[in-house]
Design an enzyme around this catalytic site. Structure first.
Site, PDB file in Angstrom:
ATOM      1  N   PRO A 188       2.964   2.845  12.628  1.00  0.00           N
ATOM      2  CA  PRO A 188       3.585   4.127  12.979  1.00  0.00           C
ATOM      3  C   PRO A 188       3.302   4.524  14.429  1.00  0.00           C
ATOM      4  O   PRO A 188       2.207   4.310  14.943  1.00  0.00           O
ATOM      5  CB  PRO A 188       2.920   5.113  12.003  1.00  0.00           C
ATOM      6  CG  PRO A 188       2.437   4.274  10.867  1.00  0.00           C
ATOM      7  CD  PRO A 188       2.061   2.967  11.477  1.00  0.00           C
TER       8      PRO A 188
ATOM      9  N   TYR B 290       0.830  -1.204   0.000  1.00  0.00           N
ATOM     10  CA  TYR B 290       0.000   0.000   0.000  1.00  0.00           C
ATOM     11  C   TYR B 290       0.866   1.256   0.000  1.00  0.00           C
ATOM     12  O   TYR B 290       0.707   2.135  -0.861  1.00  0.00           O
ATOM     13  CB  TYR B 290      -0.915  -0.017   1.218  1.00  0.00           C
ATOM     14  CG  TYR B 290      -1.893   1.129   1.279  1.00  0.00           C
ATOM     15  CD1 TYR B 290      -2.972   1.186   0.409  1.00  0.00           C
ATOM     16  CD2 TYR B 290      -1.748   2.139   2.227  1.00  0.00           C
ATOM     17  CE1 TYR B 290      -3.889   2.239   0.471  1.00  0.00           C
ATOM     18  CE2 TYR B 290      -2.656   3.186   2.301  1.00  0.00           C
ATOM     19  CZ  TYR B 290      -3.718   3.234   1.418  1.00  0.00           C
ATOM     20  OH  TYR B 290      -4.617   4.267   1.487  1.00  0.00           O
TER      21      TYR B 290
ATOM     22  N   TYR C 255      -3.267  -2.029  20.882  1.00  0.00           N
ATOM     23  CA  TYR C 255      -1.983  -2.586  20.465  1.00  0.00           C
ATOM     24  C   TYR C 255      -0.848  -1.763  21.048  1.00  0.00           C
ATOM     25  O   TYR C 255      -0.913  -0.527  21.082  1.00  0.00           O
ATOM     26  CB  TYR C 255      -1.903  -2.653  18.945  1.00  0.00           C
ATOM     27  CG  TYR C 255      -2.855  -3.694  18.393  1.00  0.00           C
ATOM     28  CD1 TYR C 255      -2.469  -5.030  18.313  1.00  0.00           C
ATOM     29  CD2 TYR C 255      -4.148  -3.348  18.027  1.00  0.00           C
ATOM     30  CE1 TYR C 255      -3.338  -5.994  17.844  1.00  0.00           C
ATOM     31  CE2 TYR C 255      -5.032  -4.304  17.567  1.00  0.00           C
ATOM     32  CZ  TYR C 255      -4.616  -5.623  17.484  1.00  0.00           C
ATOM     33  OH  TYR C 255      -5.497  -6.587  17.030  1.00  0.00           O
TER      34      TYR C 255
ATOM     35  N   ASN D  15     -13.122  -0.499  14.860  1.00  0.00           N
ATOM     36  CA  ASN D  15     -12.849  -1.567  15.828  1.00  0.00           C
ATOM     37  C   ASN D  15     -13.383  -1.207  17.212  1.00  0.00           C
ATOM     38  O   ASN D  15     -14.107  -1.984  17.850  1.00  0.00           O
ATOM     39  CB  ASN D  15     -11.335  -1.812  15.950  1.00  0.00           C
ATOM     40  CG  ASN D  15     -10.767  -2.604  14.807  1.00  0.00           C
ATOM     41  OD1 ASN D  15     -11.501  -3.168  14.003  1.00  0.00           O
ATOM     42  ND2 ASN D  15      -9.455  -2.633  14.727  1.00  0.00           N
ATOM     43  N   PHE D  16     -13.007  -0.018  17.692  1.00  0.00           N
ATOM     44  CA  PHE D  16     -13.373   0.386  19.043  1.00  0.00           C
ATOM     45  C   PHE D  16     -14.887   0.512  19.193  1.00  0.00           C
ATOM     46  O   PHE D  16     -15.461   0.065  20.203  1.00  0.00           O
ATOM     47  CB  PHE D  16     -12.710   1.721  19.404  1.00  0.00           C
ATOM     48  CG  PHE D  16     -11.238   1.625  19.732  1.00  0.00           C
ATOM     49  CD1 PHE D  16     -10.540   0.422  19.615  1.00  0.00           C
ATOM     50  CD2 PHE D  16     -10.545   2.742  20.165  1.00  0.00           C
ATOM     51  CE1 PHE D  16      -9.184   0.347  19.918  1.00  0.00           C
ATOM     52  CE2 PHE D  16      -9.200   2.675  20.484  1.00  0.00           C
ATOM     53  CZ  PHE D  16      -8.512   1.479  20.351  1.00  0.00           C
TER      54      PHE D  16
ATOM     55  N   VAL E 265     -11.081   3.242  14.649  1.00  0.00           N
ATOM     56  CA  VAL E 265     -12.359   3.815  15.081  1.00  0.00           C
ATOM     57  C   VAL E 265     -13.467   2.778  14.965  1.00  0.00           C
ATOM     58  O   VAL E 265     -14.262   2.589  15.899  1.00  0.00           O
ATOM     59  CB  VAL E 265     -12.700   5.076  14.255  1.00  0.00           C
ATOM     60  CG1 VAL E 265     -14.106   5.563  14.590  1.00  0.00           C
ATOM     61  CG2 VAL E 265     -11.687   6.191  14.536  1.00  0.00           C
TER      62      VAL E 265
END
Length: 349
Positions: free
Chosen positions: A284, A155, A214, A200-201, A198
């Site tokens: 990152p 990507y 993570y 996921n949470f 966002v």
């Protein structure tokens, strides 16, 4: 080959949006139709969804084409927004070779179209071109710190190569180009299983599942609401020809993953606990745009606060997931996971 003469002023725009059935693309199609443009939405539905544009199908100025940008395409259009490429790690890591081809061969096909029809091309590039940055915040003049052979490279490097192709075609063939480097974006129509932090949470909180953090959760991101991003894309497309970019589009407010999790838990009223997992490869540590160029050249800056945007996104997820106000996990209707979602979750998007 020299580009054909550009369309005359006053001629109605016929705008191609590749990846138009995706999360951002569908919002962009709506905005363009509201401006009175004819919109051609092109998507292969590998990560986009027909449901995202179903409400637009009856619009007389909207047309939908199922097509893969890896294959050549010839359409008589005046403007192109190229958003075609899976954008979250679970999506683009499922088939990394195809992801790279989508960025590079897709860009080649769009540029060939631009040369034939003299149309302006806006490329949806990404903050991933900066990699794991050593400069913070990231200005457009920063060349980045990218692993060229890592799991995210299909990507990151695909998008970097696409930018190279755009500027070489601009210099050599005078193709009219614009490049937007898009930072983390969120809002309604994100897929609950797309792997972005966002989504996921919010999904985990609404299901009263543990929220996965993570690393230590101290890595930072800036989150731009989709309406603000679309406004920036439209402003860049409308800007004078001399403004080619790259131009950063993102929200300069920076939040840690722990701060985002706290906001989501507070707004959903969830009883979710936090669980900590090892940091993914090449994730990152920090990401925040320097948007001085967007402010000065486009008069653009994001307006939607994180708490406002998260509230709107939660409302959308409640509807999609079938979660009632009691937040009873048993009330959740299953949402089909894309083929790219199985077993893959990433924090850093």
């Amino acid at each position: 080959m020299a580009p054909r003469k550009a369309p005359l002023a006053g001629v109605p725009r016929r705008t191609l949006v590749t990846g138009g059935a995706g999360f951002v693309g569908s919002h962009l199609c709506e905005r363009l139709l509201a401006r009175g443009e004819q919109v051609v939405c092109l998507d292969d539905f590998s990560s986009g969804s027909r449901a995202n544009v179903a409400h637009l199908l009856a619009h007389p100025a909207f047309s939908l084409i199922e097509h893969d940008v890896i294959q050549p395409i010839d359409l008589d259009v005046t403007h192109v927004f190229n958003l075609a490429c899976p954008a979250s790690p679970p999506q683009y890591q499922l088939d990394p070779v195809r992801t790279f081809y989508t960025s590079v061969l897709g860009m080649m096909n769009i540029l060939n179209l631009a040369q034939r029809h003299g149309c302006r091309v806006l490329q949806a590039s990404t903050s991933e071109v900066y990699g794991d940055p050593l400069v913070h915040p990231q200005p457009e003049r920063y060349w980045g710190h990218v692993n060229p052979i890592g799991l995210r490279s299909c990507y990151d490097e695909g998008k970097r190569a696409a930018e190279t192709m755009l500027f070489d075609h601009h210099r050599q063939y005078a193709v009219d180009i614009k490049v937007a480097r898009i930072f983390n974006t969120y809002g309604p129509r994100m897929h609950p299983h797309d792997g972005r932090v966002v989504s996921n949470f919010i999904r985990q909180a609404l299901c009263n599942e543990p929220i996965t953090i993570y690393g230590e959760g101290r890595q930072t991101r800036s989150f731009c609401y989709v309406d603000d991003l679309v406004d920036g894309l439209v402003r860049l497309m409308d800007s004078p020809a001399g403004i080619t970019g790259p131009i950063n589009l993102g929200n300069p407010q920076e939040f840690t993953m722990l701060e985002l999790a706290t906001e989501v838990i507070s707004q959903t009223g969830a009883s979710s606990r936090l669980v900590f997992e090892p940091l993914p490869s090449d994730d990152p540590r920090q990401r925040r745009p320097d948007i001085a160029l967007a402010q000065s050249e486009l008069g653009w800056q994001p307006r939607v606060r994180l708490d406002e945007g998260v509230a709107k996104t939660i409302a959308h997820f409640r509807q999609v997931l079938g979660v009632d106000q009691a937040r009873d996990g048993s009330a959740i209707a299953p949402v089909p996971e894309g083929p790219w979602s199985a077993g893959l979750v990433m924090q850093g998007v």
